[in-house]
Scaffold this motif. Structure first.
Motif, PDB file in Angstrom:
ATOM      1  N   GLN A 136       0.847  -1.182   0.000  1.00 29.93           N
ATOM      2  CA  GLN A 136       0.000   0.000   0.000  1.00 29.93           C
ATOM      3  C   GLN A 136       0.888   1.239   0.000  1.00 29.93           C
ATOM      4  O   GLN A 136       1.945   1.258   0.631  1.00 29.93           O
ATOM      5  N   ASP A 137       0.448   2.247  -0.722  1.00 31.81           N
ATOM      6  CA  ASP A 137       1.124   3.542  -0.726  1.00 31.81           C
ATOM      7  C   ASP A 137       1.063   4.133   0.678  1.00 31.81           C
ATOM      8  O   ASP A 137      -0.008   4.288   1.256  1.00 31.81           O
ATOM      9  N   ASN A 138       2.230   4.483   1.232  1.00 28.80           N
ATOM     10  CA  ASN A 138       2.256   5.016   2.595  1.00 28.80           C
ATOM     11  C   ASN A 138       2.106   6.536   2.664  1.00 28.80           C
ATOM     12  O   ASN A 138       2.188   7.124   3.746  1.00 28.80           O
ATOM     13  N   GLY A 139       1.906   7.179   1.510  1.00 30.00           N
ATOM     14  CA  GLY A 139       1.672   8.623   1.508  1.00 30.00           C
ATOM     15  C   GLY A 139       2.910   9.480   1.628  1.00 30.00           C
ATOM     16  O   GLY A 139       2.805  10.704   1.758  1.00 30.00           O
ATOM     17  N   ALA A 140       4.093   8.885   1.560  1.00 25.21           N
ATOM     18  CA  ALA A 140       5.326   9.646   1.756  1.00 25.21           C
ATOM     19  C   ALA A 140       5.551  10.644   0.623  1.00 25.21           C
ATOM     20  O   ALA A 140       5.151  10.417  -0.524  1.00 25.21           O
ATOM     21  N   SER A 142      22.032  -0.413  -8.656  1.00 27.33           N
ATOM     22  CA  SER A 142      22.081   0.710  -7.725  1.00 27.33           C
ATOM     23  C   SER A 142      20.696   1.356  -7.623  1.00 27.33           C
ATOM     24  O   SER A 142      20.144   1.792  -8.638  1.00 27.33           O
ATOM     25  N   PRO A 143      20.112   1.427  -6.428  1.00 24.59           N
ATOM     26  CA  PRO A 143      18.788   2.028  -6.296  1.00 24.59           C
ATOM     27  C   PRO A 143      18.820   3.516  -6.619  1.00 24.59           C
ATOM     28  O   PRO A 143      19.747   4.226  -6.237  1.00 24.59           O
ATOM     29  N   VAL A 144      17.815   3.991  -7.329  1.00 26.52           N
ATOM     30  CA  VAL A 144      17.724   5.396  -7.721  1.00 26.52           C
ATOM     31  C   VAL A 144      16.382   6.002  -7.322  1.00 26.52           C
ATOM     32  O   VAL A 144      16.329   7.133  -6.845  1.00 26.52           O
ATOM     33  N   VAL A 145      15.305   5.277  -7.508  1.00 32.43           N
ATOM     34  CA  VAL A 145      13.956   5.815  -7.360  1.00 32.43           C
ATOM     35  C   VAL A 145      13.402   5.476  -5.985  1.00 32.43           C
ATOM     36  O   VAL A 145      13.372   4.303  -5.579  1.00 32.43           O
ATOM     37  N   ALA A 146      12.952   6.499  -5.270  1.00 29.14           N
ATOM     38  CA  ALA A 146      12.263   6.286  -4.000  1.00 29.14           C
ATOM     39  C   ALA A 146      10.840   5.825  -4.268  1.00 29.14           C
ATOM     40  O   ALA A 146      10.167   6.314  -5.184  1.00 29.14           O
ATOM     41  N   LEU A 147      10.375   4.864  -3.484  1.00 30.89           N
ATOM     42  CA  LEU A 147       9.030   4.331  -3.602  1.00 30.89           C
ATOM     43  C   LEU A 147       8.229   4.700  -2.354  1.00 30.89           C
ATOM     44  O   LEU A 147       8.806   4.835  -1.265  1.00 30.89           O
ATOM     45  N   PRO A 148       6.923   4.853  -2.460  1.00 31.27           N
ATOM     46  CA  PRO A 148       6.108   5.233  -1.300  1.00 31.27           C
ATOM     47  C   PRO A 148       5.749   4.026  -0.432  1.00 31.27           C
ATOM     48  O   PRO A 148       4.580   3.689  -0.231  1.00 31.27           O
ATOM     49  N   LEU A 149       6.783   3.356   0.089  1.00 33.96           N
ATOM     50  CA  LEU A 149       6.609   2.128   0.853  1.00 33.96           C
ATOM     51  C   LEU A 149       7.339   2.228   2.181  1.00 33.96           C
ATOM     52  O   LEU A 149       8.352   2.927   2.302  1.00 33.96           O
TER      53      LEU A 149
END
Length: 500
Positions: free
Chosen positions: A45-49, A475-482
């Protein structure tokens, strides 16, 4: 839903799906699965960050119509870190500030504020103007003295012999020659610079805005605009250039917009909510030719005047424009703290959709696996944002041991989040009354399948499974709303048992 099978194993993999046991939880958790053939199914679920990701976010106008707006109230140590989603600092300044004498440059005008935010991981964007309605010489006076033709003007009155401000003839060969040399020097410093998000084609029109409505009111042709576009393209081949929607105010202006589109420029709209409904914005349809390939930039009217004349309302028109233009960037076109204090609910609302917002809906993988077998993974993704993830990125699965050490990194190079579609939004325009971000249909879902080759040195044991999006090498680049971020933009999915 679109499904594509992707195999990164060396031979075709057979997905053996047995008993699926899962707990729906937040953050995602997997059920205990002790038997071969069982699969872990993690649902998210999207945490709203608020996400700070490449190629999207809020744009702080540090230099604006006059250099004192809107960064002058900020102490040098204040980079407005409390503004959620701030990504780019916009430096809009007349040419005369940067080259006060021919061949003598004052780059510190740009580099001083820029370095404050670059140190915080932000980018800058530039607009260098040649005509302003507050200073006589936005184009340096030495250009006129070198023989460039131009016109005195007064805002609202057009060309006047005794007008207090001077605007160049945008076709004058002396002016164009001097501008060419300046742009070459500018590009030597900033073209291809990773700290620069984009550069406006700002050499045409009052305020660099692509029109002469508030200056000489001379109506130039599309060919003049195209000449300025191509002059920038000559020098900036590695940095995104932005065209202004107000090019259409020139003669046959649609031709200039089409040239910008075909030449690889993006679109910015100056400005949203200058006028009340139904004239709050005009060019959402124009943006449809740009946003599928390049990030669209929205500049609102100066917040204070828009608020005071009733054109701002509650800000919902900014939200509607964000969706209809599929915007990646939105401006903070005011004193930033005042805007934040008065518009925090609007900012929070837009941060949920501005740019891209990638959400893995479900991830499925074996609970128990031989270390010589392929790791078969199925995952479903969607983009909840208003715009594509133009830079793209590849999903990766990382296994970690109990001490947090990385024991396996598996990148799905055949899957690219750039392909995740955004929801279609009907162009109703600012006359529409209903909020556009309520009752939206869900975005399309894409499901990928992959089978990964595990590293030969992986030992039997229990490991934590993490999901990330980034480079081809993991290498991680993209932030996810998790939830479950390991601090490096990897997000916990569950556990897996590796056996001989």
């Amino acid at each position: 839903m679109r499904t594509r099978d992707v195999c990164v194993w060396l031979v075709p993999a057979v997905l053996s799906v047995g008993l699926v046991r899962a707990e729906e939880a937040h953050p995602a958790q997997e059920a205990d699965a002790a038997h071969a053939g069982e699969r872990v199914v993690a649902r998210f679920q999207d945490n709203g960050a608020v996400l700070c990701n490449p190629g999207m976010g809020w744009v702080l106008h540090y230099y604006d119509n006059v250099p004192a707006n809107y960064g002058s109230r900020l102490p040098p140590s204040d980079t407005v870190d409390d503004f959620p989603g701030l990504a780019v600092v916009y430096l809009r300044i007349p040419w005369s500030y940067l080259e006060p004498e021919e061949g003598r440059f004052c780059w510190s005008v740009l580099d001083t504020p820029a370095q404050r935010w670059i140190a915080k991981g932000k980018q800058i964007a530039l607009r260098i103007s040649c005509s302003e309605s507050w200073t006589r010489y936005a184009t340096p006076e030495w250009v006129e003295k070198a023989g460039a033709k131009g016109f005195n003007f007064r805002p609202g009155a057009g060309v006047l012999d005794d007008g207090p401000y001077w605007e160049p003839d945008y076709n004058d060969p002396v002016f164009l020659e001097k501008l060419d040399r300046f742009l070459a020097a500018l590009a030597d410093r900033y073209d291809g610079n990773p700290d620069v998000a984009w550069i406006d084609v700002g050499s045409f029109g009052v305020w660099g805005e692509g029109h002469t409505f508030a200056s000489t009111r001379i109506r130039y042709s599309a060919e003049t605009v195209i000449r300025h576009i191509d002059l920038h393209r000559k020098h900036f081949s590695r940095t995104l250039l932005a065209a202004n929607d107000d090019y259409v105010m020139t003669e046959d202006g649609e031709k200039a917009i089409a040239h910008a589109r075909d030449a690889g420029l993006t679109l910015r709209d100056d400005s949203i909510m200058v006028q009340p409904r139904p004239n709050s914005y005009f060019h959402a349809a124009m943006a449809q030719d740009f946003w599928p390939r390049r990030p669209v930039i929205l500049e609102s009217e100066h917040y204070g005047p828009s608020r005071d004349r009733g054109a701002w309302e509650d800000g919902s028109l900014y939200v509607r424009a964000m969706f209809e233009y599929h915007a990646s960037y939105a401006s903070i076109h005011w004193w930033p703290r005042e805007f934040l204090d008065e518009c925090r609910p609007l900012i929070d609302r837009m941060n949920r959709r501005l740019g891209y917002r990638l959400v893995p809906l479900e991830v499925s993988y074996p609970a128990r696996l031989s270390r010589t077998a392929p790791l078969a993974l199925t995952y479903s993704w969607c983009n909840e944002g208003a715009a594509p993830c133009y830079g793209g990125g590849h999903p990766a699965v990382t296994l970690k041991d109990a001490q947090g050490g990385i024991v396996a990194v598996c990148v799905d190079q055949q899957a690219d989040v750039r392909e995740l579609p955004v929801r279609e939004v009907e162009l109703k325009g600012p006359a529409a009354k209903e909020p556009v971000d309520e009752d939206l249909p869900p975005p399309p879902t894409v499901t990928w399948k992959a089978a990964f080759c595990l590293p030969f040195q992986l030992q039997p044991g229990d490991y934590e499974v993490f999901l990330s999006v980034g480079s081809k090498t993991g290498s991680p680049v993209v932030a996810l709303p998790l939830d479950g971020d390991d601090g490096g933009r990897r997000y916990r999915v569950g556990r897996i048992t590796i056996v001989e």
